[in-house]
Design an enzyme around this catalytic site. Structure first.
Site, PDB file in Angstrom:
ATOM      1  N   ASP A   1      40.474  89.068 -38.895  1.00  0.00           N
ATOM      2  CA  ASP A   1      39.021  88.879 -38.875  1.00  0.00           C
ATOM      3  C   ASP A   1      38.422  89.256 -40.224  1.00  0.00           C
ATOM      4  OD1 ASP A   1      39.410  88.213 -36.292  1.00  0.00           O
ATOM      5  OD2 ASP A   1      38.223  89.865 -35.425  1.00  0.00           O
TER       6      ASP A   1
ATOM      7  N   GLU B   1      43.591  63.939 -15.564  1.00  0.00           N
ATOM      8  CA  GLU B   1      42.988  65.074 -16.271  1.00  0.00           C
ATOM      9  C   GLU B   1      42.270  65.954 -15.273  1.00  0.00           C
ATOM     10  OE1 GLU B   1      40.208  63.441 -19.189  1.00  0.00           O
ATOM     11  OE2 GLU B   1      41.695  61.863 -19.469  1.00  0.00           O
TER      12      GLU B   1
ATOM     13  N   LYS C   1      38.923  67.764 -13.950  1.00  0.00           N
ATOM     14  CA  LYS C   1      37.495  67.441 -14.026  1.00  0.00           C
ATOM     15  C   LYS C   1      36.753  68.747 -14.304  1.00  0.00           C
ATOM     16  CE  LYS C   1      33.954  64.656 -11.832  1.00  0.00           C
ATOM     17  NZ  LYS C   1      32.828  65.542 -11.965  1.00  0.00           N
TER      18      LYS C   1
ATOM     19  N   ASP D   1      33.922  71.401 -15.018  1.00  0.00           N
ATOM     20  CA  ASP D   1      32.603  71.525 -14.406  1.00  0.00           C
ATOM     21  C   ASP D   1      31.626  72.114 -15.413  1.00  0.00           C
ATOM     22  OD1 ASP D   1      30.618  71.506 -12.577  1.00  0.00           O
ATOM     23  OD2 ASP D   1      31.381  73.165 -11.379  1.00  0.00           O
TER      24      ASP D   1
ATOM     25  N   ARG E   1      23.964  63.524 -21.948  1.00  0.00           N
ATOM     26  CA  ARG E   1      24.156  62.272 -21.222  1.00  0.00           C
ATOM     27  C   ARG E   1      22.815  61.570 -20.977  1.00  0.00           C
ATOM     28  NH1 ARG E   1      24.372  60.526 -15.908  1.00  0.00           N
ATOM     29  NH2 ARG E   1      25.787  58.779 -15.629  1.00  0.00           N
TER      30      ARG E   1
ATOM     31  N   GLU F   1      33.070  67.717 -22.235  1.00  0.00           N
ATOM     32  CA  GLU F   1      32.297  68.575 -21.354  1.00  0.00           C
ATOM     33  C   GLU F   1      32.093  69.914 -22.056  1.00  0.00           C
ATOM     34  OE1 GLU F   1      31.524  66.860 -18.682  1.00  0.00           O
ATOM     35  OE2 GLU F   1      30.977  68.293 -17.114  1.00  0.00           O
TER      36      GLU F   1
ATOM     37  N   TYR G   1      37.456  64.423 -23.404  1.00  0.00           N
ATOM     38  CA  TYR G   1      38.208  63.635 -22.432  1.00  0.00           C
ATOM     39  C   TYR G   1      38.123  62.126 -22.602  1.00  0.00           C
ATOM     40  CZ  TYR G   1      33.607  63.655 -20.157  1.00  0.00           C
ATOM     41  OH  TYR G   1      32.276  63.542 -19.895  1.00  0.00           O
TER      42      TYR G   1
ATOM     43  N   LYS H   1      42.543  57.965 -14.538  1.00  0.00           N
ATOM     44  CA  LYS H   1      42.127  56.800 -15.332  1.00  0.00           C
ATOM     45  C   LYS H   1      43.308  55.866 -15.529  1.00  0.00           C
ATOM     46  CE  LYS H   1      39.025  59.823 -17.875  1.00  0.00           C
ATOM     47  NZ  LYS H   1      38.760  60.577 -19.093  1.00  0.00           N
TER      48      LYS H   1
ATOM     49  N   LYS I   1      37.669  64.578  -5.801  1.00  0.00           N
ATOM     50  CA  LYS I   1      36.926  65.835  -5.663  1.00  0.00           C
ATOM     51  C   LYS I   1      37.657  66.761  -4.708  1.00  0.00           C
ATOM     52  CE  LYS I   1      32.913  65.432  -7.895  1.00  0.00           C
ATOM     53  NZ  LYS I   1      31.682  65.455  -7.167  1.00  0.00           N
TER      54      LYS I   1
ATOM     55  N   CYS J   1      18.062  97.478  18.797  1.00  0.00           N
ATOM     56  CA  CYS J   1      18.316  97.650  17.365  1.00  0.00           C
ATOM     57  C   CYS J   1      19.502  98.602  17.189  1.00  0.00           C
ATOM     58  CB  CYS J   1      17.078  98.226  16.685  1.00  0.00           C
ATOM     59  SG  CYS J   1      17.376  98.680  14.967  1.00  0.00           S
TER      60      CYS J   1
ATOM     61  N   CYS K   1      17.898 102.003  15.365  1.00  0.00           N
ATOM     62  CA  CYS K   1      16.904 102.892  15.976  1.00  0.00           C
ATOM     63  C   CYS K   1      16.809 102.735  17.489  1.00  0.00           C
ATOM     64  CB  CYS K   1      15.536 102.680  15.340  1.00  0.00           C
ATOM     65  SG  CYS K   1      14.729 101.175  15.887  1.00  0.00           S
TER      66      CYS K   1
ATOM     67  N   CYS L   1      13.658  93.757  14.908  1.00  0.00           N
ATOM     68  CA  CYS L   1      13.403  95.086  15.449  1.00  0.00           C
ATOM     69  C   CYS L   1      11.916  95.366  15.208  1.00  0.00           C
ATOM     70  CB  CYS L   1      14.252  96.133  14.732  1.00  0.00           C
ATOM     71  SG  CYS L   1      13.687  97.809  15.082  1.00  0.00           S
TER      72      CYS L   1
ATOM     73  N   CYS M   1      12.008 102.680  11.952  1.00  0.00           N
ATOM     74  CA  CYS M   1      13.409 102.243  11.840  1.00  0.00           C
ATOM     75  C   CYS M   1      13.865 102.424  10.379  1.00  0.00           C
ATOM     76  CB  CYS M   1      13.498 100.787  12.294  1.00  0.00           C
ATOM     77  SG  CYS M   1      15.152 100.115  12.244  1.00  0.00           S
TER      78      CYS M   1
END
Ligand code: IVH
Length: 666
Positions: free
Chosen positions: A31, A111, A113, A115, A134, A171, A223, A286, A310, A404, A407, A422, A428
């Site tokens: 670095d 490939e 997909k 997200d 897009r 993506e 992609y 594809k 999917k 309840c 209580c 309640c 309570c």
């Protein structure tokens, strides 16, 4: 070496090392060495501005010029994909292909997909010239300045063999780690965390200042190439070439020689899914041959040569151990299933909500049942079914309690209500504690107090109701765990400051059932004082927009209770704001006269929050797009009907960031 050559050589080295670090994840220098070269280049560019270049590695840090986000046409439309949810649907997909190409063998490229948010990058002469979102598929927003800061996107391509001009689609994503880090920082800064990595990536890409984008760990997976002179005849070869030019093309890209191999790829990926460092929501298949792709062509919306498989929401089966009935601050009782811990989509699940008595009855849950649980996009899993064949003979149905669990009061369920309540709101404990926690919360009185401290104060009898906050003394606070001089002073001054919180938030802070932020705002604007509101009749209440029977009943019952009247009087004594300010002055008049329609999910605001923001700045909101509307604010998953209507009426669709800028709050 001339200055110009030195600059060129530093830029080349830095581009090379960016690629090693951000694309290949194989750094070759330390670095410190990298920082040294960067500092030298920065110095030279400053001293010799004649050699400036927007694609220099120094420009990755972005700047604070306002982004314009003008719209530009894509060179090739960005289409969407048809979806398949089963292998049968993939057989149909292949059937449609063989009808058009009857005598040809077909190979597929598979490939993951990813997200995230799709992006279209345009390169000329090996240099990044444009990055578009897009948009509507034909035109997208120009986000070049922001995209330039993404370290894994090459600004200058490597090697040779790339076309003079082409587009590449991919993506933009955040890894789970990057997302977690970013949300941690947001929380530390008191900002609202993002719901998921996709929202976070989408929000980041549309930030006004690229310097802010540069600080977020965005990544980009490529992609798809588009252009007239792609070097190879198949998709896989072209993407492999793109990898050589410096793009991040994930190695999961695989050529399959038959549908059987595609099925195997899908099964393998589904197993891999939980261990990936980023989110995927399926597989993209594809046709590999570009010639065949051209013969197959497109339907109106999507290519005939590609389809998305999917994944179904992840499910698991586990045993019900017991059901807890949790009492919330409004007294609503929620059944929660305690489960035998089970691994689901990467996390161990031990609990799932059963929502209410109707839902439990619908599922027909019995003691000791095996339950099928599911995790969709959301975090909290839900119970979807009982595995009847594993049910033990003689098992007993679960019975929703009549009293309840905390209580012991008899529970009530009003007509039309799915939930049991309640009614013992002043006796309570979880209701009392819940109200105390709600009262101090950020959007209510904004008192800097953690839930655990509220618990402690309640446990020691120092807090019974919300008026007791204003009776707390420093000596009492110093007795609490982890409280020292400084933290006690801070809390006292935070309580002090809450006396200035405006009336509408005081009203919300009371936690009256069905009186959320929007209703509180409406009531405050209409009645202008607690006094007037508490005396309002049912008819008067129902004259306020959006206040119907249920809310009116709740208010009438609240104000008819002497204990509540006493509480309000105590709060008034303590100096809280019980009337609306003289003028509900807009924070800025910058949105004055403008009408907005909101559509979709936003990353920085809840929908109500955005409406409030618009109103505070002088604007108004409308529910539907009509010619009188000035802007549509479009969020994630914006409704296509609204978008189309806005297009027809020529009404601009703006992002939430653009709205902020408009109101002078970038
Ligand atoms: S190919 C014409 N490949 O999914 C081909 N898309 O519903 C168009 N996506 O908008 C897309 N991973 O943002 C393709 N490996 C992948 C993808 C992918 C994610 C997204 C993309 C597109 C959407 C299609």
């Amino acid at each position: 070496m001339s200055i110009e050559d030195r600059i060129r050589s530093l830029r080349e080295s830095l581009h090379y090392h960016d690629h090693c670090y951000y694309v290949l994840a194989r750094p070759e220098i330390s670095d410190a060495q990298y920082d040294g070269m960067m500092a030298e280049l920065q110095r030279l560019e400053q001293e010799y501005p004649q050699y400036a270049d927007p694609l220099s590695p120094t420009q990755r840090v972005g700047d604070d010029h306002d982004n314009a986000f003008t719209q530009e046409a894509h060179g090739y439309p960005m289409l969407s994909l048809g979806n398949a949810y089963s292998f049968d649907e993939l057989r149909d997909f292949e059937g449609r292909i063989t009808r058009i190409l009857p005598r040809e063998p077909v190979e597929y490229a598979c490939e993951l997909k990813y997200d995230g948010v799709s992006i279209n990058l345009k390169y000329e002469g090996g240099r990044l010239v444009r990055a578009l979102t897009r948009g509507d598929g034909e035109k997208g927003d120009d986000v070049t300045a922001n995209v330039r800061t993404i370290r894994s996107i090459p600004l200058q391509l490597r090697g040779s063999g790339y076309p003079g001009s082409f587009e590449i689609r991919g993506e933009i994503i955040l890894t789970n780690e990057g997302f977690a880090k970013m949300n941690r920082e947001r929380e530390e800064n008191g900002e609202v965390p993002f719901a998921n990595p996709r929202n976070a990536a989408a929000g980041t890409l549309k930030l006004q200042h690229s310097a802010l984008v540069a600080r977020r760990p965005l990544d980009c997976f490529l992609y798809q190439l588009a252009g007239e002179e792609l070097p190879f005849a198949t998709h896989v070869e072209n993407l492999n070439a793109a990898r050589e030019w410096g793009f991040k093309v994930p190695s999961y890209l695989t050529r399959c020689h038959s549908l059987q191999e595609v099925f195997a790829y899908i099964e393998k990926s589904e197993l891999l899914r939980d261990s990936l460092p980023f989110n995927i929501d399926g597989i993209v298949i594809k046709v590999d041959s570009i010639r065949q792709q051209q013969l197959l062509g497109y339907t109106a919306k999507s290519p005939r040569w590609a389809i998305a498989f999917k994944f179904r929401a992840k499910q698991a089966v586990t045993r019900l151990l017991s059901v807890d009935y949790q009492v919330g601050r409004t007294g609503a009782v929620t059944p929660v299933a305690n489960l035998e811990p089970v691994l689901l989509a990467g996390t161990v699940v031990k609990r799932a909500s059963l929502h209410n008595a109707d839902q439990m009855a619908l599922l027909g849950i019995r003691e000791g049942d095996w339950l099928r649980i599911e995790k969709g996009g959301e975090i909290i899993p839900k119970v979807v079914a009982v595995e009847l064949e594993r049910r033990k003979a003689g098992s007993l149905p679960m019975v929703f309690p009549e009293r309840c669990p905390v209580c012991g009061s008899a529970l009530v369920r009003q007509k039309g209500e799915a939930r049991h309540f309640c009614p013992n709101d002043t006796g309570c404990p979880p209701q009392i504690k819940g109200r105390l926690v709600h009262f101090v919360s950020r959007r209510a009185m904004d008192i800097a107090l953690a839930e655990a401290t509220v618990e402690q104060l309640y446990g020691r009898g120092l807090l019974q109701n919300v008026a007791d906050f204003y009776r707390l003394r420093k000596e009492q606070l110093l007795q609490l765990d982890r409280f020292a001089d400084r933290s006690a002073d801070n809390l006292i001054s935070s309580i002090e400051a809450s006396r200035q919180v405006p009336f509408e938030r005081v009203l919300y802070a009371l936690g009256i059932r069905y009186v959320g932020e929007t209703v509180a705002r409406r009531l405050a604007a209409h009645f202008r004082s607690m006094e007037a509101l508490s005396r309002a009749s049912r008819e008067e209440l129902m004259q306020v927009g959006e206040i119907g029977d249920i809310i009116a009943d709740s208010l009438l019952s609240y104000f008819s209770d002497d204990r509540n009247r006493q509480l309000i009087s105590d709060l008034q004594q303590a100096g809280l704001q019980m009337t609306a300010g003289e003028t509900p002055a807009p924070r800025s008049g910058l949105l004055a006269g403008k009408i907005f329609v909101l559509s979709g999910v936003f990353t920085r605001f809840s929908r109500e929050g955005m409406q409030q923001f618009i109103e505070e700045n002088g604007g108004r909101c409308s529910a539907s797009v009509s010619p009188s509307v000035h802007y549509v604010v479009g969020g994630d998953r914006m409704g296509p009907a609204k978008r189309e209507k806005a297009r027809q009426l020529n009404i601009p669709v703006i992002t939430e960031d653009e709205l902020l800028v408009m109101a002078g709050r970038p």
